[in-house]
Design an enzyme around this catalytic site. Sequence first.
Site, PDB file in Angstrom:
ATOM      1  N   ARG A   1       0.122  -1.105   0.089  1.00 47.73           N
ATOM      2  CA  ARG A   1       0.125   0.334   0.461  1.00 47.73           C
ATOM      3  C   ARG A   1       0.605   1.436   0.011  1.00 47.73           C
ATOM      4  NH1 ARG A   1      -3.275  -3.582   3.495  1.00 47.73           N
ATOM      5  NH2 ARG A   1      -4.571  -4.647   2.638  1.00 47.73           N
TER       6      ARG A   1
ATOM      7  N   LYS B   1       2.990  10.763 -11.575  1.00 52.95           N
ATOM      8  CA  LYS B   1       2.156   9.842 -12.475  1.00 52.95           C
ATOM      9  C   LYS B   1       3.196   8.695 -12.635  1.00 52.95           C
ATOM     10  CE  LYS B   1      -0.568  13.064 -15.614  1.00 52.95           C
ATOM     11  NZ  LYS B   1      -1.432  13.562 -17.015  1.00 52.95           N
TER      12      LYS B   1
ATOM     13  N   GLU C   1       9.920  16.908 -25.930  1.00 50.42           N
ATOM     14  CA  GLU C   1       9.002  17.023 -24.703  1.00 50.42           C
ATOM     15  C   GLU C   1       9.756  18.314 -24.296  1.00 50.42           C
ATOM     16  OE1 GLU C   1       6.074  15.646 -23.270  1.00 50.42           O
ATOM     17  OE2 GLU C   1       6.237  13.918 -24.168  1.00 50.42           O
TER      18      GLU C   1
ATOM     19  N   LYS D   1       7.664  21.957 -15.274  1.00 47.53           N
ATOM     20  CA  LYS D   1       6.616  21.159 -14.931  1.00 47.53           C
ATOM     21  C   LYS D   1       6.201  21.281 -13.317  1.00 47.53           C
ATOM     22  CE  LYS D   1       5.240  16.055 -15.396  1.00 47.53           C
ATOM     23  NZ  LYS D   1       5.867  14.968 -16.161  1.00 47.53           N
TER      24      LYS D   1
ATOM     25  N   GLU E   1      -4.291  16.295 -12.139  1.00 47.55           N
ATOM     26  CA  GLU E   1      -4.833  17.430 -13.257  1.00 47.55           C
ATOM     27  C   GLU E   1      -6.218  17.401 -13.341  1.00 47.55           C
ATOM     28  OE1 GLU E   1      -2.918  15.357 -16.532  1.00 47.55           O
ATOM     29  OE2 GLU E   1      -4.525  14.961 -17.887  1.00 47.55           O
TER      30      GLU E   1
ATOM     31  N   ARG F   1      -3.024  21.039 -15.332  1.00 42.75           N
ATOM     32  CA  ARG F   1      -2.529  20.178 -15.376  1.00 42.75           C
ATOM     33  C   ARG F   1      -1.734  19.045 -16.897  1.00 42.75           C
ATOM     34  NH1 ARG F   1       0.862  15.439 -11.939  1.00 42.75           N
ATOM     35  NH2 ARG F   1       2.217  14.757 -13.688  1.00 42.75           N
TER      36      ARG F   1
ATOM     37  N   ASN G   1       0.077  17.092 -21.479  1.00 42.13           N
ATOM     38  CA  ASN G   1      -0.398  16.601 -22.504  1.00 42.13           C
ATOM     39  C   ASN G   1      -0.486  17.676 -24.046  1.00 42.13           C
ATOM     40  OD1 ASN G   1      -1.110  15.228 -20.187  1.00 42.13           O
ATOM     41  ND2 ASN G   1      -2.719  15.642 -20.009  1.00 42.13           N
TER      42      ASN G   1
ATOM     43  N   HIS H   1      -0.024  14.880 -26.764  1.00 41.77           N
ATOM     44  CA  HIS H   1      -0.609  13.461 -26.488  1.00 41.77           C
ATOM     45  C   HIS H   1      -1.741  12.727 -26.510  1.00 41.77           C
ATOM     46  CE1 HIS H   1       3.051  14.713 -23.638  1.00 41.77           C
ATOM     47  NE2 HIS H   1       3.548  13.729 -23.586  1.00 41.77           N
TER      48      HIS H   1
ATOM     49  N   HIS I   1      -0.603   9.502 -27.586  1.00 46.76           N
ATOM     50  CA  HIS I   1      -0.719   8.421 -27.539  1.00 46.76           C
ATOM     51  C   HIS I   1      -1.172   7.323 -28.428  1.00 46.76           C
ATOM     52  CE1 HIS I   1      -1.150   9.494 -23.319  1.00 46.76           C
ATOM     53  NE2 HIS I   1       0.682   9.293 -23.720  1.00 46.76           N
TER      54      HIS I   1
ATOM     55  N   HIS J   1       8.083   7.085 -27.552  1.00 40.72           N
ATOM     56  CA  HIS J   1       6.927   8.175 -27.420  1.00 40.72           C
ATOM     57  C   HIS J   1       7.771   9.546 -27.234  1.00 40.72           C
ATOM     58  CE1 HIS J   1       4.566   9.918 -24.057  1.00 40.72           C
ATOM     59  NE2 HIS J   1       5.367  10.616 -23.890  1.00 40.72           N
TER      60      HIS J   1
HETATM   61  P1  NAD Z   1      12.283   4.312 -22.068  1.00 45.44           P
HETATM   62  O1  NAD Z   1      12.757   4.269 -20.670  1.00 45.44           O
HETATM   63  O2  NAD Z   1      11.966   3.350 -22.865  1.00 45.44           O
HETATM   64  O3  NAD Z   1      14.244   4.556 -22.827  1.00 45.44           O
HETATM   65  C1  NAD Z   1      14.451   4.660 -23.911  1.00 45.44           C
HETATM   66  C2  NAD Z   1      16.140   3.526 -24.314  1.00 45.44           C
HETATM   67  O4  NAD Z   1      16.126   3.761 -23.422  1.00 45.44           O
HETATM   68  C3  NAD Z   1      15.195   2.727 -23.438  1.00 45.44           C
HETATM   69  O5  NAD Z   1      16.070   1.323 -24.737  1.00 45.44           O
HETATM   70  C4  NAD Z   1      16.658   2.405 -22.505  1.00 45.44           C
HETATM   71  O6  NAD Z   1      16.842   1.393 -21.709  1.00 45.44           O
HETATM   72  C5  NAD Z   1      17.305   3.052 -22.912  1.00 45.44           C
HETATM   73  N1  NAD Z   1      18.439   4.071 -21.745  1.00 45.44           N
HETATM   74  C6  NAD Z   1      17.840   4.642 -20.357  1.00 45.44           C
HETATM   75  N2  NAD Z   1      18.601   5.614 -20.087  1.00 45.44           N
HETATM   76  C7  NAD Z   1      19.849   5.713 -21.417  1.00 45.44           C
HETATM   77  C8  NAD Z   1      21.178   5.776 -20.898  1.00 45.44           C
HETATM   78  N3  NAD Z   1      21.263   7.109 -19.714  1.00 45.44           N
HETATM   79  N4  NAD Z   1      22.034   5.609 -22.038  1.00 45.44           N
HETATM   80  C9  NAD Z   1      21.665   4.571 -22.478  1.00 45.44           C
HETATM   81  N5  NAD Z   1      20.616   3.590 -23.025  1.00 45.44           N
HETATM   82  C10 NAD Z   1      19.751   4.603 -21.839  1.00 45.44           C
HETATM   83  O7  NAD Z   1      11.918   5.442 -22.658  1.00 45.44           O
HETATM   84  P2  NAD Z   1      11.822   7.154 -22.439  1.00 45.44           P
HETATM   85  O8  NAD Z   1      11.889   8.100 -22.788  1.00 45.44           O
HETATM   86  O9  NAD Z   1      12.998   7.765 -21.226  1.00 45.44           O
HETATM   87  O10 NAD Z   1      10.150   6.905 -21.148  1.00 45.44           O
HETATM   88  C11 NAD Z   1       9.426   6.998 -22.743  1.00 45.44           C
HETATM   89  C12 NAD Z   1       7.975   6.756 -21.260  1.00 45.44           C
HETATM   90  O11 NAD Z   1       8.210   7.818 -20.686  1.00 45.44           O
HETATM   91  C13 NAD Z   1       6.600   5.757 -21.709  1.00 45.44           C
HETATM   92  O12 NAD Z   1       6.329   5.177 -21.192  1.00 45.44           O
HETATM   93  C14 NAD Z   1       6.033   7.425 -21.806  1.00 45.44           C
HETATM   94  O13 NAD Z   1       4.726   6.753 -21.953  1.00 45.44           O
HETATM   95  C15 NAD Z   1       6.010   7.785 -20.119  1.00 45.44           C
HETATM   96  N6  NAD Z   1       6.738   9.190 -19.779  1.00 45.44           N
HETATM   97  C16 NAD Z   1       5.638   9.303 -17.843  1.00 45.44           C
HETATM   98  C17 NAD Z   1       5.483  10.525 -18.246  1.00 45.44           C
HETATM   99  C18 NAD Z   1       5.103  10.706 -16.863  1.00 45.44           C
HETATM  100  O14 NAD Z   1       4.533  11.921 -16.917  1.00 45.44           O
HETATM  101  N7  NAD Z   1       4.983   9.992 -15.576  1.00 45.44           N
HETATM  102  C19 NAD Z   1       5.935  12.029 -18.897  1.00 45.44           C
HETATM  103  C20 NAD Z   1       6.252  11.423 -20.467  1.00 45.44           C
HETATM  104  C21 NAD Z   1       6.475  10.313 -20.687  1.00 45.44           C
HETATM  105  N1  GLY Z   2       3.719  14.083 -18.618  1.00 41.36           N
HETATM  106  C1  GLY Z   2       2.602  14.778 -18.459  1.00 41.36           C
HETATM  107  C2  GLY Z   2       2.056  14.870 -17.128  1.00 41.36           C
HETATM  108  O1  GLY Z   2       2.920  14.685 -16.687  1.00 41.36           O
HETATM  109  O2  GLY Z   2       1.169  15.577 -16.867  1.00 41.36           O
END
Ligand code: NAD
Ligand code: GLY
Length: 361
Positions: free
Chosen positions: A119, A141, A183, A225, A235, A239, A243, A246, A250, A263
């Site tokens: 939890r 998020k 982004e 942010k 949101e 907030r 997006n 997005h 998405h 992404h």
């Molecule tokens: P990811 O986590 O898949 O990383 C991209 C690639 O880079 C992967 O292959 C990873 O292993 C590699 N990698 C990571 N760090 C590295 C490094 N230092 N050197 C070499 N390779 C490295 O993708 P991302 O773009 O980081 O994140 C995308 C995800 O984030 C999506 O699922 C998206 O929905 C999510 N997201 C969430 C929020 C939120 O607010 N929570 C906001 C934006 C995106």
């Molecule tokens: N990436 C959108 C949010 O964090 O609200």
Amino acid sequence: MNTLKVQLGERSYPIYIDSGVLSDSARLNRHIKGRQVLVISNTTVAPLLMDRVCASLDPSLKVSQVLLPDGEEHKTLGVLEQIFDKALEDNHNRSTTFLALGGGVVGDMAGFAAASYQRGVNFLQIPTTLLAQVDSSVGGKTGVNHPLGKNMIGAFYQPQAVFIDPDVLDSLPDREYAAGLAEVIKYGLICDPAFYEWLQHHRDDFVARDKAVLSEAIKRSCAAKARVVAEDEREGGVRAILNLGHTFGHAIEAAQGYGSWLHGEAVSAGMVLAARLSVNQGWITDAEVARLVQWLEAMSLPTSPPKDMSAATWTEHMLRDKKVVDGRLRLVLLAQIGEARIVDDLPRSELEAFMATFSSA
Ligand code: NAD
Ligand code: GLY
């Protein structure tokens, strides 16, 4: 050391941004509660950074590691179980700290696991992609994808601290780096026209990965942010501007199969669609869109959606978006460059006709 704060009352937390912050043992250990740590990473990041992070942890801590398979297609409930399995096998109790070491996929999954393990347990973020450093590690998020929709299962759960070391981006592949830039540009478009101009001015420095420019961009992105999240954590209103692009993005990710478009790439094409729709409303100009498109293309980012998505596919995915309220789709458009506007009264027929112009399916 640049230290920002996400102001959320008793759930406020710092964002530390500095070269070498991963080796700042005292700072890292200060945020660990209890005597146990579960480091959650993946098979790509762990060989690069796990030893460095573990060397910074107090040697008296009991440290476990779980390495998830790499890729957006593994951001699933099934793979999430690997985190719970490891935590239970190693007897992690409620005072454990989950530490996310990776990009947005690892961070989102580790955060959701932290929100639900017994939890809720202490949670730290060490983001290692540009996208995770400027966006996903901040704001709470967390979650996983469902085959029918992106990030559909999750929770709001804030970390206790975020540690950003821009140096870890040295090993990031160019395609991932560009996806993160989408982004960064988003923040300029939605709420900071001066930042937008500054980013354009330093366009070539970004391609060259200039350290000083990159650090400044990370700091300004996180500050933007943090401001928005502090105003509207869950949101209910403003907030949603985070997006921009997005809803379209998405839909592209889900329809094309997770991992096919990154992404940030889907967000890039989605931001251009949002910008074009804003032109149709008479808010921004064709010249401003052309400038954005030229810039994104110079960063090797896509600026139009896949042609094989039919109008029906667009509608199906967009209506499943989390921003749909009572059947009304809320879109983020641009009132002007540097000012987002949330719109929920765009007639469905107008949106469908707009999407149809990009489809040959
Ligand atoms: P990811 O986590 O898949 O990383 C991209 C690639 O880079 C992967 O292959 C990873 O292993 C590699 N990698 C990571 N760090 C590295 C490094 N230092 N050197 C070499 N390779 C490295 O993708 P991302 O773009 O980081 O994140 C995308 C995800 O984030 C999506 O699922 C998206 O929905 C999510 N997201 C969430 C929020 C939120 O607010 N929570 C906001 C934006 C995106
Ligand atoms: N990436 C959108 C949010 O964090 O609200």
